[in-house]
Design a protein around this motif. Structure first.
Motif, PDB file in Angstrom:
ATOM      1  N   GLU A   1      13.308-109.703   7.487  1.00 45.03           N
ATOM      2  CA  GLU A   1      13.726-108.650   6.559  1.00 45.03           C
ATOM      3  C   GLU A   1      12.554-107.732   6.222  1.00 45.03           C
ATOM      4  OE1 GLU A   1      15.723-108.285   2.113  1.00 45.03           O
ATOM      5  OE2 GLU A   1      15.780-110.207   3.152  1.00 45.03           O
ATOM      6  N   ILE A   2      11.397-108.301   5.988  1.00 42.05           N
ATOM      7  CA  ILE A   2      10.202-107.509   5.686  1.00 42.05           C
ATOM      8  C   ILE A   2       9.829-106.636   6.881  1.00 42.05           C
ATOM      9  CG2 ILE A   2       7.737-107.667   5.162  1.00 42.05           C
ATOM     10  CD1 ILE A   2       8.405-110.214   3.546  1.00 42.05           C
ATOM     11  N   GLN A   3       9.936-107.204   8.080  1.00 45.05           N
ATOM     12  CA  GLN A   3       9.605-106.449   9.291  1.00 45.05           C
ATOM     13  C   GLN A   3      10.579-105.287   9.491  1.00 45.05           C
ATOM     14  OE1 GLN A   3       9.713-108.731  12.887  1.00 45.05           O
ATOM     15  NE2 GLN A   3       9.075-107.022  14.169  1.00 45.05           N
ATOM     16  N   LEU A   4      11.876-105.525   9.286  1.00 43.10           N
ATOM     17  CA  LEU A   4      12.865-104.459   9.424  1.00 43.10           C
ATOM     18  C   LEU A   4      12.612-103.340   8.415  1.00 43.10           C
ATOM     19  CD1 LEU A   4      16.207-106.363  10.102  1.00 43.10           C
ATOM     20  CD2 LEU A   4      15.089-104.710  11.603  1.00 43.10           C
ATOM     21  N   ARG A   5      12.283-103.698   7.194  1.00 44.38           N
ATOM     22  CA  ARG A   5      11.987-102.682   6.177  1.00 44.38           C
ATOM     23  C   ARG A   5      10.770-101.841   6.575  1.00 44.38           C
ATOM     24  NH1 ARG A   5      14.931-103.185   1.498  1.00 44.38           N
ATOM     25  NH2 ARG A   5      15.889-105.214   1.138  1.00 44.38           N
ATOM     26  N   ALA A   6       9.752-102.486   7.116  1.00 48.46           N
ATOM     27  CA  ALA A   6       8.553-101.763   7.538  1.00 48.46           C
ATOM     28  C   ALA A   6       8.874-100.820   8.701  1.00 48.46           C
ATOM     29  CB  ALA A   6       7.464-102.744   7.938  1.00 48.46           C
ATOM     30  N   GLU A   7       9.694-101.274   9.653  1.00 52.49           N
ATOM     31  CA  GLU A   7      10.083-100.422  10.782  1.00 52.49           C
ATOM     32  C   GLU A   7      10.872 -99.201  10.310  1.00 52.49           C
ATOM     33  OE1 GLU A   7      12.173-102.722  13.707  1.00 52.49           O
ATOM     34  OE2 GLU A   7      10.459-104.025  14.092  1.00 52.49           O
ATOM     35  N   ILE A   8      11.803 -99.416   9.373  1.00 51.43           N
ATOM     36  CA  ILE A   8      12.602 -98.305   8.844  1.00 51.43           C
ATOM     37  C   ILE A   8      11.694 -97.293   8.145  1.00 51.43           C
ATOM     38  CG2 ILE A   8      14.338 -97.686   7.119  1.00 51.43           C
ATOM     39  CD1 ILE A   8      15.681-100.405   7.768  1.00 51.43           C
ATOM     40  N   LYS A   9      10.769 -97.789   7.352  1.00 50.57           N
ATOM     41  CA  LYS A   9       9.860 -96.909   6.631  1.00 50.57           C
ATOM     42  C   LYS A   9       9.012 -96.095   7.603  1.00 50.57           C
ATOM     43  CE  LYS A   9       6.457 -97.064   2.903  1.00 50.57           C
ATOM     44  NZ  LYS A   9       5.709 -97.938   2.001  1.00 50.57           N
ATOM     45  N   GLN A  10       8.518 -96.751   8.658  1.00 51.04           N
ATOM     46  CA  GLN A  10       7.692 -96.055   9.646  1.00 51.04           C
ATOM     47  C   GLN A  10       8.503 -95.019  10.417  1.00 51.04           C
ATOM     48  OE1 GLN A  10       4.392 -96.306   9.959  1.00 51.04           O
ATOM     49  NE2 GLN A  10       4.456 -94.704  11.519  1.00 51.04           N
ATOM     50  N   LEU A  11       9.742 -95.352  10.791  1.00 52.76           N
ATOM     51  CA  LEU A  11      10.593 -94.396  11.514  1.00 52.76           C
ATOM     52  C   LEU A  11      10.891 -93.168  10.656  1.00 52.76           C
ATOM     53  CD1 LEU A  11      13.093 -96.793  13.318  1.00 52.76           C
ATOM     54  CD2 LEU A  11      11.419 -95.299  14.411  1.00 52.76           C
ATOM     55  N   LEU A  12      11.200 -93.372   9.391  1.00 52.26           N
ATOM     56  CA  LEU A  12      11.474 -92.241   8.502  1.00 52.26           C
ATOM     57  C   LEU A  12      10.220 -91.391   8.267  1.00 52.26           C
ATOM     58  CD1 LEU A  12      13.874 -93.894   5.913  1.00 52.26           C
ATOM     59  CD2 LEU A  12      14.457 -92.256   7.707  1.00 52.26           C
ATOM     60  N   LYS A  13       9.082 -92.044   8.221  1.00 46.37           N
ATOM     61  CA  LYS A  13       7.824 -91.315   8.053  1.00 46.37           C
ATOM     62  C   LYS A  13       7.545 -90.458   9.286  1.00 46.37           C
ATOM     63  CE  LYS A  13       2.920 -92.124   7.227  1.00 46.37           C
ATOM     64  NZ  LYS A  13       1.886 -93.162   7.118  1.00 46.37           N
ATOM     65  N   ASP A  14       7.759 -91.033  10.468  1.00 46.35           N
ATOM     66  CA  ASP A  14       7.560 -90.281  11.715  1.00 46.35           C
ATOM     67  C   ASP A  14       8.549 -89.119  11.819  1.00 46.35           C
ATOM     68  OD1 ASP A  14       5.530 -92.018  12.366  1.00 46.35           O
ATOM     69  OD2 ASP A  14       6.742 -93.210  13.771  1.00 46.35           O
ATOM     70  N   ALA A  15       9.800 -89.340  11.408  1.00 43.80           N
ATOM     71  CA  ALA A  15      10.813 -88.289  11.480  1.00 43.80           C
ATOM     72  C   ALA A  15      10.483 -87.150  10.520  1.00 43.80           C
ATOM     73  CB  ALA A  15      12.193 -88.860  11.164  1.00 43.80           C
ATOM     74  N   SER A  16       9.956 -87.468   9.345  1.00 44.22           N
ATOM     75  CA  SER A  16       9.619 -86.402   8.396  1.00 44.22           C
ATOM     76  C   SER A  16       8.395 -85.615   8.853  1.00 44.22           C
ATOM     77  CB  SER A  16       9.408 -86.970   7.004  1.00 44.22           C
ATOM     78  OG  SER A  16       8.271 -87.799   6.995  1.00 44.22           O
ATOM     79  N   ALA A  17       7.533 -86.237   9.657  1.00 47.82           N
ATOM     80  CA  ALA A  17       6.355 -85.535  10.168  1.00 47.82           C
ATOM     81  C   ALA A  17       6.747 -84.494  11.217  1.00 47.82           C
ATOM     82  CB  ALA A  17       5.365 -86.530  10.745  1.00 47.82           C
ATOM     83  N   LEU A  18       7.860 -84.709  11.888  1.00 49.39           N
ATOM     84  CA  LEU A  18       8.327 -83.774  12.914  1.00 49.39           C
ATOM     85  C   LEU A  18       9.222 -82.728  12.262  1.00 49.39           C
ATOM     86  CD1 LEU A  18       9.205 -86.408  15.653  1.00 49.39           C
ATOM     87  CD2 LEU A  18       7.145 -85.011  15.529  1.00 49.39           C
ATOM     88  N   SER A  19       8.633 -81.659  11.750  1.00 50.88           N
ATOM     89  CA  SER A  19       9.409 -80.661  11.028  1.00 50.88           C
ATOM     90  C   SER A  19       9.521 -79.332  11.777  1.00 50.88           C
ATOM     91  CB  SER A  19       8.791 -80.435   9.648  1.00 50.88           C
ATOM     92  OG  SER A  19       7.471 -79.952   9.810  1.00 50.88           O
ATOM     93  N   GLN A  20       8.992 -79.250  12.964  1.00 51.54           N
ATOM     94  CA  GLN A  20       9.067 -78.017  13.754  1.00 51.54           C
ATOM     95  C   GLN A  20      10.437 -77.903  14.418  1.00 51.54           C
ATOM     96  OE1 GLN A  20       6.647 -75.762  13.736  1.00 51.54           O
ATOM     97  NE2 GLN A  20       5.382 -77.085  12.434  1.00 51.54           N
ATOM     98  N   PRO A  21      10.927 -76.687  14.620  1.00 52.37           N
ATOM     99  CA  PRO A  21      12.226 -76.518  15.291  1.00 52.37           C
ATOM    100  C   PRO A  21      12.246 -77.107  16.704  1.00 52.37           C
ATOM    101  CG  PRO A  21      11.551 -74.463  14.275  1.00 52.37           C
ATOM    102  CD  PRO A  21      10.411 -75.409  14.135  1.00 52.37           C
ATOM    103  N   SER A  22      11.104 -77.093  17.389  1.00 48.88           N
ATOM    104  CA  SER A  22      11.068 -77.622  18.753  1.00 48.88           C
ATOM    105  C   SER A  22      11.161 -79.153  18.768  1.00 48.88           C
ATOM    106  CB  SER A  22       9.789 -77.171  19.464  1.00 48.88           C
ATOM    107  OG  SER A  22       8.666 -77.670  18.768  1.00 48.88           O
TER     108      SER A  22
END
Length: 159
Positions: A48-69
């Motif tokens: 459960e802790i590992q899944l939470r960390a993966e979700i947090k990292q994926l959302l962080k990576d997705a928010s970093a990609l803010s360019q239209p491309s």
């Protein structure tokens, strides 16, 4: 010398009943509090802790990609995070169901053991005084009558 022997012989013998009963009651209370805290807190497993960390990292990576491309790549990461959240919810539901079955039986067992233990203590110490209050605590000034005795006898008391 004879009076001293009578006074020594009349001393009440000390019983371990009161400390024993106190210890049993306190132990039951601590076990009850511990079970309540354990049920309230729950347990987080490593998965459960590992899944939470993966979700947090994926959302962080997705928010970093803010360019239209990079919009497609960010949407893909968000979908992957949503899939991981569903996986976490399913895992948590299955884990909670298993924990609920085991944690529901402990309070019932504790309650039954309390009832049985208290019943045994009541039967064991039915005619035995387990605690004693000294005369000086009840009547600290040496009065022979209490306020209730005065009222009961019909006498008026001025305070």
């Amino acid at each position: 010398m004879g009076e001293e022997e009578i006074l020594i012989g009349e001393q009440p013998r000390r019983s371990l009943a009161a400390p024993l009963i106190f210890f049993i009651v306190v132990t039951f209370q601590f076990v009850s509090i511990y079970l309540h805290q354990l049920k309230k807190k729950g347990s987080k497993s490593a998965a459960e802790i590992q899944l939470r960390a993966e979700i947090k990292q994926l959302l962080k990576d997705a928010s970093a990609l803010s360019q239209p491309s990079t919009f497609a790549q960010a949407a893909k990461l968000r979908r992957l995070a949503a899939a991981k959240e569903k996986e976490l919810a399913n895992y948590k539901e299955a884990h909670d169901k298993g924990m609920k079955l085991s944690s529901d039986s402990y309070p019932k067992i504790l309650f039954i053991s309390k009832v049985v233990t208290y019943f045994v203590l009541i039967c064991w110490f039915w005619r035995t005084p387990v605690a004693e209050i000294s005369q000086q605590l009840v009547q600290p000034f040496g009065w022979n009558y209490t306020l209730v005795d005065f009222i009961y006898q019909g006498q008026q008391v001025c305070l």
